[in-house]
Design a protein around this motif. Structure first.
Motif, short mmCIF file in Angstrom:
data_model
loop_
_atom_site.label_atom_id
_atom_site.label_comp_id
_atom_site.label_asym_id
_atom_site.label_seq_id
_atom_site.Cartn_x
_atom_site.Cartn_y
_atom_site.Cartn_z
N MET A 166 0.82 -1.21 0.00
CA MET A 166 0.00 0.00 0.00
C MET A 166 0.85 1.26 0.00
O MET A 166 0.48 2.26 -0.61
CB MET A 166 -0.95 0.00 1.20
CG MET A 166 -2.08 -0.99 1.10
SD MET A 166 -2.98 -0.93 -0.47
CE MET A 166 -3.72 0.67 -0.39
N LYS A 167 2.00 1.23 0.66
CA LYS A 167 2.90 2.39 0.64
C LYS A 167 3.37 2.67 -0.78
O LYS A 167 3.46 3.83 -1.19
CB LYS A 167 4.09 2.16 1.56
CG LYS A 167 3.76 2.30 3.01
CD LYS A 167 4.98 2.08 3.88
CE LYS A 167 4.64 2.16 5.34
NZ LYS A 167 5.81 1.93 6.20
N LYS B 75 1.76 1.85 -3.56
CA LYS B 75 0.61 2.31 -4.35
C LYS B 75 0.21 3.73 -3.99
O LYS B 75 -0.32 4.46 -4.82
CB LYS B 75 -0.56 1.35 -4.18
CG LYS B 75 -0.31 0.02 -4.84
CD LYS B 75 -1.46 -0.92 -4.66
CE LYS B 75 -1.13 -2.24 -5.36
NZ LYS B 75 -2.16 -3.23 -5.19
N LYS B 76 0.46 4.12 -2.75
CA LYS B 76 0.12 5.47 -2.29
C LYS B 76 0.87 6.53 -3.11
O LYS B 76 0.32 7.58 -3.41
CB LYS B 76 0.45 5.61 -0.81
CG LYS B 76 0.11 6.96 -0.24
CD LYS B 76 0.45 7.03 1.23
CE LYS B 76 1.86 7.49 1.37
NZ LYS B 76 2.26 7.87 2.72
N GLU B 77 2.09 6.22 -3.47
CA GLU B 77 2.91 7.18 -4.21
C GLU B 77 2.36 7.45 -5.61
O GLU B 77 2.55 8.53 -6.16
CB GLU B 77 4.35 6.68 -4.31
CG GLU B 77 5.04 6.52 -2.96
CD GLU B 77 5.11 7.81 -2.18
OE1 GLU B 77 5.33 8.88 -2.78
OE2 GLU B 77 4.94 7.75 -0.95
N THR C 144 -0.99 7.12 -6.42
CA THR C 144 -2.41 7.45 -6.36
C THR C 144 -2.55 8.97 -6.36
O THR C 144 -2.30 9.63 -5.37
CB THR C 144 -3.06 6.85 -5.09
OG1 THR C 144 -2.84 5.45 -5.10
CG2 THR C 144 -4.54 7.12 -5.06
N SER D 129 -10.76 2.25 4.68
CA SER D 129 -11.25 3.53 4.15
C SER D 129 -12.62 3.86 4.70
O SER D 129 -12.89 5.00 5.07
CB SER D 129 -11.30 3.48 2.62
OG SER D 129 -10.03 3.27 2.10
#
Length: 92
Positions: free
Chosen positions: A4-5, A7-9, A11, A42
């Motif tokens: 997730m870290k 993918k966060k970059e 998004t 979420s």
């Protein structure tokens, strides 16, 4: 967490956020589980923590963010309808 870290970059749009919520045919089992967990986290954040985050942050338009919170929550619950967040015209 590491997945997730990363993918966060990347998004940075509604489309990329939507891809984190919808399962696709080519997804691995890890991707399916990660998306399900992300969706639940979420929903929990939007229900219980977003208001405090909005008011304690440096946001300028707090009432607008509160209004969008409900739209975001509905779209997270039904990501197939997650295309955009349309603002309502101001009444005269």
């Amino acid at each position: 967490m590491q997945d997730m870290k990363e993918k966060k970059e990347t998004t940075n749009s509604m489309e990329s956020l939507r891809k984190l919520l919808i399962e696709e045919e080519g997804d691995t089992q890890l991707d399916v589980v990660t998306k399900a967990v992300f969706k639940e986290v979420s929903i929990i954040f939007m229900k219980y923590f977003a208001v405090n985050w909005i008011f304690s942050g440096k946001l300028v338009h707090k009432t607008a963010h509160l209004k969008f919170r409900f739209k975001m929550l509905r779209r997270i619950k039904n990501p197939e309808y997650f295309t955009y967040l349309k603002t309502l015209p101001k009444s005269a």
